[in-house]
Design a protein around this motif. Sequence first.
Motif, mmCIF file in Angstrom:
data_model
loop_
_atom_site.group_PDB
_atom_site.id
_atom_site.type_symbol
_atom_site.label_atom_id
_atom_site.label_comp_id
_atom_site.label_asym_id
_atom_site.label_seq_id
_atom_site.Cartn_x
_atom_site.Cartn_y
_atom_site.Cartn_z
ATOM 1 N N LEU A 52 -4.717 -0.009 -7.824
ATOM 2 C CA LEU A 52 -3.496 0.360 -8.534
ATOM 3 C C LEU A 52 -2.556 -0.841 -8.663
ATOM 4 C CD1 LEU A 52 -2.872 3.855 -6.888
ATOM 5 C CD2 LEU A 52 -3.682 3.412 -9.210
ATOM 6 N N LYS A 109 -8.804 5.911 -6.634
ATOM 7 C CA LYS A 109 -8.486 4.490 -6.675
ATOM 8 C C LYS A 109 -7.775 4.074 -5.391
ATOM 9 C CE LYS A 109 -8.024 4.294 -11.703
ATOM 10 N NZ LYS A 109 -7.117 3.960 -12.837
ATOM 11 N N SER A 110 -8.001 2.869 -4.974
ATOM 12 C CA SER A 110 -7.346 2.338 -3.776
ATOM 13 C C SER A 110 -5.992 1.751 -4.151
ATOM 14 C CB SER A 110 -8.218 1.244 -3.153
ATOM 15 O OG SER A 110 -8.281 0.114 -4.014
ATOM 16 N N PRO A 111 -5.093 1.544 -3.175
ATOM 17 C CA PRO A 111 -3.824 0.865 -3.468
ATOM 18 C C PRO A 111 -4.041 -0.494 -4.117
ATOM 19 C CG PRO A 111 -3.721 1.875 -1.299
ATOM 20 C CD PRO A 111 -5.143 2.013 -1.773
ATOM 21 N N ARG A 123 -3.704 8.475 -7.240
ATOM 22 C CA ARG A 123 -4.837 7.736 -6.684
ATOM 23 C C ARG A 123 -6.129 8.046 -7.453
ATOM 24 N NH1 ARG A 123 -4.348 6.046 -1.178
ATOM 25 N NH2 ARG A 123 -2.367 4.954 -1.014
ATOM 26 N N VAL A 125 1.084 5.153 -3.812
ATOM 27 C CA VAL A 125 0.551 6.364 -3.189
ATOM 28 C C VAL A 125 0.297 7.477 -4.200
ATOM 29 C CG1 VAL A 125 1.569 5.909 -0.936
ATOM 30 C CG2 VAL A 125 2.917 7.113 -2.661
ATOM 31 N N GLU A 126 0.793 7.316 -5.418
ATOM 32 C CA GLU A 126 0.634 8.365 -6.428
ATOM 33 C C GLU A 126 -0.534 8.071 -7.362
ATOM 34 O OE1 GLU A 126 4.191 9.896 -8.349
ATOM 35 O OE2 GLU A 126 5.428 8.684 -7.019
ATOM 36 N N ASP A 170 0.827 -1.213 0.000
ATOM 37 C CA ASP A 170 0.000 0.000 0.000
ATOM 38 C C ASP A 170 0.860 1.261 0.000
ATOM 39 O OD1 ASP A 170 -2.075 -1.735 0.077
ATOM 40 O OD2 ASP A 170 -2.911 -1.032 1.980
#
Length: 214
Positions: free
Chosen positions: A82, A77-79, A74, A71-72, A67
């Motif tokens: 991604l 969107k959730s980790p 987003r 972090v970029e 997670d």
Amino acid sequence: MSIAQNPLLGPMRKSMGNFTTMSYNGRNIVRSKAFFVKRKKTDAQKNQIQKMTLLAGVYRSFGGITDAGFVENRKGKSPYNLFISANFNSAFDCTGEAPVVSYPMVLVSKGTLPKVSVSGGVLESEGIRISYASDLSLPYVSGSDQLIAFIRTTKGELRRAVQIRGTEKVGSMLIPFPGRTIEEVVCCYVFALSADGKKSSKSVYVPLKSIEEL
């Protein structure tokens, strides 16, 4: 099929919901369509489902460590989303009848920071020593960046090391793993995270050697 003759409705035509209506010889004819139609899945569909299932399992097996690596960008969107997006088309060996996860191709982090320049991973008596170049001359690289390294074992254990990149030209970090063997390690990765936690690098898969092989 049902036939209706109702002076209040008059002639009927077109569809609504799962009903199709028409007028024929002065009568209203209503046909219903099944709400759910079971269709046999194609091999391609089965393949896609299998890949999604495998990736979801890999994500869970990393215990949330990944997670921090997504972090970029987003944008809602959730980790997890991604992670799936970064790996769905590239993290598999599809040469057999069914897709198999290829851990060297899996990304556990993806962002705008440069990848960590890893020079090697060695299993020592106390654990796994990962050597790297600091690359402070590269854009966006800072001595205050955090470097995160972790392994997953065949028993599902996670071992992690976190340290500041530092200002020395080269450095190393140790993942505690005393008295164990390389055969017990499924995968090993390293990625960088900015000091404020808002930027990350693309992860690096680290092949491991024993100290006897050097």
